[in-house]
Design an enzyme around this catalytic site. Sequence first.
Site, PDB file in Angstrom:
ATOM      1  N   HIS A  37       0.779 -11.660   2.155  1.00 51.50           N
ATOM      2  CA  HIS A  37      -0.287 -10.921   1.457  1.00 51.50           C
ATOM      3  C   HIS A  37      -1.022 -11.783   0.418  1.00 51.50           C
ATOM      4  O   HIS A  37      -2.234 -11.805   0.349  1.00 51.50           O
ATOM      5  CB  HIS A  37       0.315  -9.686   0.785  1.00 51.50           C
ATOM      6  CG  HIS A  37      -0.687  -8.613   0.491  1.00 51.50           C
ATOM      7  ND1 HIS A  37      -0.352  -7.280   0.463  1.00 51.50           N
ATOM      8  CD2 HIS A  37      -2.011  -8.657   0.218  1.00 51.50           C
ATOM      9  CE1 HIS A  37      -1.430  -6.567   0.185  1.00 51.50           C
ATOM     10  NE2 HIS A  37      -2.447  -7.382   0.026  1.00 51.50           N
TER      11      HIS A  37
ATOM     12  N   TYR B 131       0.818  -1.222   0.000  1.00 55.16           N
ATOM     13  CA  TYR B 131       0.000   0.000   0.000  1.00 55.16           C
ATOM     14  C   TYR B 131       0.852   1.273   0.000  1.00 55.16           C
ATOM     15  O   TYR B 131       0.327   2.371  -0.163  1.00 55.16           O
ATOM     16  CB  TYR B 131      -0.949   0.045   1.211  1.00 55.16           C
ATOM     17  CG  TYR B 131      -1.909  -1.119   1.338  1.00 55.16           C
ATOM     18  CD1 TYR B 131      -2.100  -2.006   0.286  1.00 55.16           C
ATOM     19  CD2 TYR B 131      -2.615  -1.341   2.503  1.00 55.16           C
ATOM     20  CE1 TYR B 131      -2.963  -3.084   0.413  1.00 55.16           C
ATOM     21  CE2 TYR B 131      -3.484  -2.413   2.635  1.00 55.16           C
ATOM     22  CZ  TYR B 131      -3.646  -3.289   1.588  1.00 55.16           C
ATOM     23  OH  TYR B 131      -4.500  -4.353   1.722  1.00 55.16           O
TER      24      TYR B 131
HETATM   25  N1  LIG Z   1      -5.402  -8.798   1.736  1.00 52.89           N
HETATM   26  C1  LIG Z   1      -5.704  -8.316   0.557  1.00 52.89           C
HETATM   27  O1  LIG Z   1      -5.297  -8.827  -0.495  1.00 52.89           O
HETATM   28  C2  LIG Z   1      -6.597  -7.115   0.468  1.00 52.89           C
HETATM   29  C3  LIG Z   1      -7.202  -6.780  -0.757  1.00 52.89           C
HETATM   30  C4  LIG Z   1      -8.048  -5.672  -0.781  1.00 52.89           C
HETATM   31  C5  LIG Z   1      -8.273  -4.933   0.379  1.00 52.89           C
HETATM   32  N2  LIG Z   1      -7.641  -5.255   1.556  1.00 52.89           N
HETATM   33  C6  LIG Z   1      -7.847  -4.464   2.813  1.00 52.89           C
HETATM   34  O2  LIG Z   1      -9.239  -4.335   3.048  1.00 52.89           O
HETATM   35  C7  LIG Z   1      -9.578  -2.958   3.160  1.00 52.89           C
HETATM   36  C8  LIG Z   1     -10.993  -2.704   2.718  1.00 52.89           C
HETATM   37  O3  LIG Z   1     -11.227  -3.155   1.411  1.00 52.89           O
HETATM   38  P1  LIG Z   1     -11.433  -2.171   0.171  1.00 52.89           P
HETATM   39  O4  LIG Z   1     -10.685  -0.945   0.418  1.00 52.89           O
HETATM   40  O5  LIG Z   1     -11.111  -2.959  -1.031  1.00 52.89           O
HETATM   41  O6  LIG Z   1     -13.011  -1.933   0.089  1.00 52.89           O
HETATM   42  P2  LIG Z   1     -14.210  -1.561   1.072  1.00 52.89           P
HETATM   43  O7  LIG Z   1     -13.741  -1.229   2.434  1.00 52.89           O
HETATM   44  O8  LIG Z   1     -15.236  -2.632   0.919  1.00 52.89           O
HETATM   45  O9  LIG Z   1     -14.825  -0.282   0.365  1.00 52.89           O
HETATM   46  C9  LIG Z   1     -14.179   0.951   0.343  1.00 52.89           C
HETATM   47  C10 LIG Z   1     -15.059   1.886  -0.474  1.00 52.89           C
HETATM   48  O10 LIG Z   1     -16.332   2.016   0.142  1.00 52.89           O
HETATM   49  C11 LIG Z   1     -16.630   3.372   0.422  1.00 52.89           C
HETATM   50  N3  LIG Z   1     -17.232   3.431   1.756  1.00 52.89           N
HETATM   51  C12 LIG Z   1     -16.633   3.215   2.942  1.00 52.89           C
HETATM   52  N4  LIG Z   1     -17.500   3.310   3.969  1.00 52.89           N
HETATM   53  C13 LIG Z   1     -18.703   3.594   3.404  1.00 52.89           C
HETATM   54  C14 LIG Z   1     -19.991   3.809   3.919  1.00 52.89           C
HETATM   55  N5  LIG Z   1     -20.248   3.753   5.233  1.00 52.89           N
HETATM   56  N6  LIG Z   1     -20.999   4.076   3.056  1.00 52.89           N
HETATM   57  C15 LIG Z   1     -20.769   4.124   1.736  1.00 52.89           C
HETATM   58  N7  LIG Z   1     -19.569   3.934   1.160  1.00 52.89           N
HETATM   59  C16 LIG Z   1     -18.533   3.662   1.994  1.00 52.89           C
HETATM   60  C17 LIG Z   1     -15.310   4.095   0.372  1.00 52.89           C
HETATM   61  O11 LIG Z   1     -15.497   5.384  -0.162  1.00 52.89           O
HETATM   62  P3  LIG Z   1     -15.098   6.726   0.676  1.00 52.89           P
HETATM   63  O12 LIG Z   1     -13.620   6.717   0.795  1.00 52.89           O
HETATM   64  O13 LIG Z   1     -15.657   7.791  -0.186  1.00 52.89           O
HETATM   65  O14 LIG Z   1     -15.803   6.586   2.007  1.00 52.89           O
HETATM   66  C18 LIG Z   1     -14.495   3.267  -0.607  1.00 52.89           C
HETATM   67  O15 LIG Z   1     -14.703   3.669  -1.923  1.00 52.89           O
HETATM   68  C19 LIG Z   1      -8.495  -2.282   2.299  1.00 52.89           C
HETATM   69  O16 LIG Z   1      -8.434  -0.901   2.531  1.00 52.89           O
HETATM   70  C20 LIG Z   1      -7.283  -3.060   2.715  1.00 52.89           C
HETATM   71  O17 LIG Z   1      -6.831  -2.602   3.987  1.00 52.89           O
HETATM   72  C21 LIG Z   1      -6.830  -6.350   1.607  1.00 52.89           C
END
Ligand SMILES: NC(=O)c1ccc[n+]([C@@H]2O[C@H](COP(=O)([O-])OP(=O)(O)OC[C@H]3O[C@@H](n4cnc5c(N)ncnc54)[C@H](OP(=O)(O)O)[C@@H]3O)[C@@H](O)[C@H]2O)c1
Length: 273
Positions: free
Chosen positions: A106, A49
């Site tokens: 990861h 990241y």
């Molecule tokens: N291990 C892995 O391979 C892997 C892969 C992917 C992700 N991850 C981890 O998982 C975390 C979360 O996954 P993600 O970032 O893919 O997706 P997510 O948390 O499912 O979604 C994030 C998106 O949702 C929006 N959002 C957040 N809260 C909200 C709410 N209450 N209402 C409406 N929209 C909302 C955010 O927009 P705004 O910013 O506008 O709020 C952003 O665009 C990552 O940040 C990372 O730390 C790990």
Amino acid sequence: MTKPVIEAKGFKLPIVGLGTWTLRGRECTRLVEQAIRIGYRHIDTAQMYDNERAVGEGIRASGKRSEVVVVTKVQPTLLAPHDLERSVKESLAQLRLDVIDLLLIHWPNQRVPLAETLGAMAKMKQQGYTRAIGVSNFTVALLEEANRVSPEPLVCNQVECHPYLDQDKVLAACKKHGMAMVAYSPIARGQARGDELLGRIGAARGKTAAQVCLRWLIQQGIAVVPRTSKVQRLGENFEIFDFQLSDAEMTEIAGLARPGGRIVDWSYSPQWD
Ligand SMILES: NC(=O)c1ccc[n+]([C@@H]2O[C@H](COP(=O)([O-])OP(=O)(O)OC[C@H]3O[C@@H](n4cnc5c(N)ncnc54)[C@H](OP(=O)(O)O)[C@@H]3O)[C@@H](O)[C@H]2O)c1
């Protein structure tokens, strides 16, 4: 009521964490600090990241380092023991912390024998660089192998999980091995926001669709790491402990799963090269 902490092999993982993928610099630091201020005790970052420095600053600024579980992940291209060890030391230097709380692989990388990588992960734990180790993006078959060959207990598997993707088999495998499952992309990258069913269930309780989505996960004992770039949504994503979904609602939400519901593209994983 749902416990705010999952215990796996003696390791305590707060069930709601902050995802930080795409957050950078001052914005990232401010969000991490603010999240901890309002009660988050689990922060999720990764070498990939490119924000470990900013995350570490936010943690220090909160003044609550000792209460926070800091999770970082080793890049799939650095899973050979020597690379892994060097990269973990670099992560600690970036975070400017003495110890990582939970270090994850990861993504799997089939070019490096898993036993070698897990041996190096165990060494990192035994030498005090991390308090616990785990994996991410591991299939049921890989979980079997990992638990067979790991010299140290594996406390979690972090995988994509939300109502549009059926992860019951991976969840069962995690439970079988006493591991916590952590849902990444838990609000389906924002897709849950506009969901008619989640919205309807939430409206009856004064909750948003995103809160219902996160509640559905934690009510199954799955940890979540939602990401937001908006301070006001930090609170929204954390306020999911004061309501309960009925069994019928849990089943109805599970019915949203569909083929092709996966969001994160596995094709870039070195596993498939
Ligand atoms: N291990 C892995 O391979 C892997 C892969 C992917 C992700 N991850 C981890 O998982 C975390 C979360 O996954 P993600 O970032 O893919 O997706 P997510 O948390 O499912 O979604 C994030 C998106 O949702 C929006 N959002 C957040 N809260 C909200 C709410 N209450 N209402 C409406 N929209 C909302 C955010 O927009 P705004 O910013 O506008 O709020 C952003 O665009 C990552 O940040 C990372 O730390 C790990």
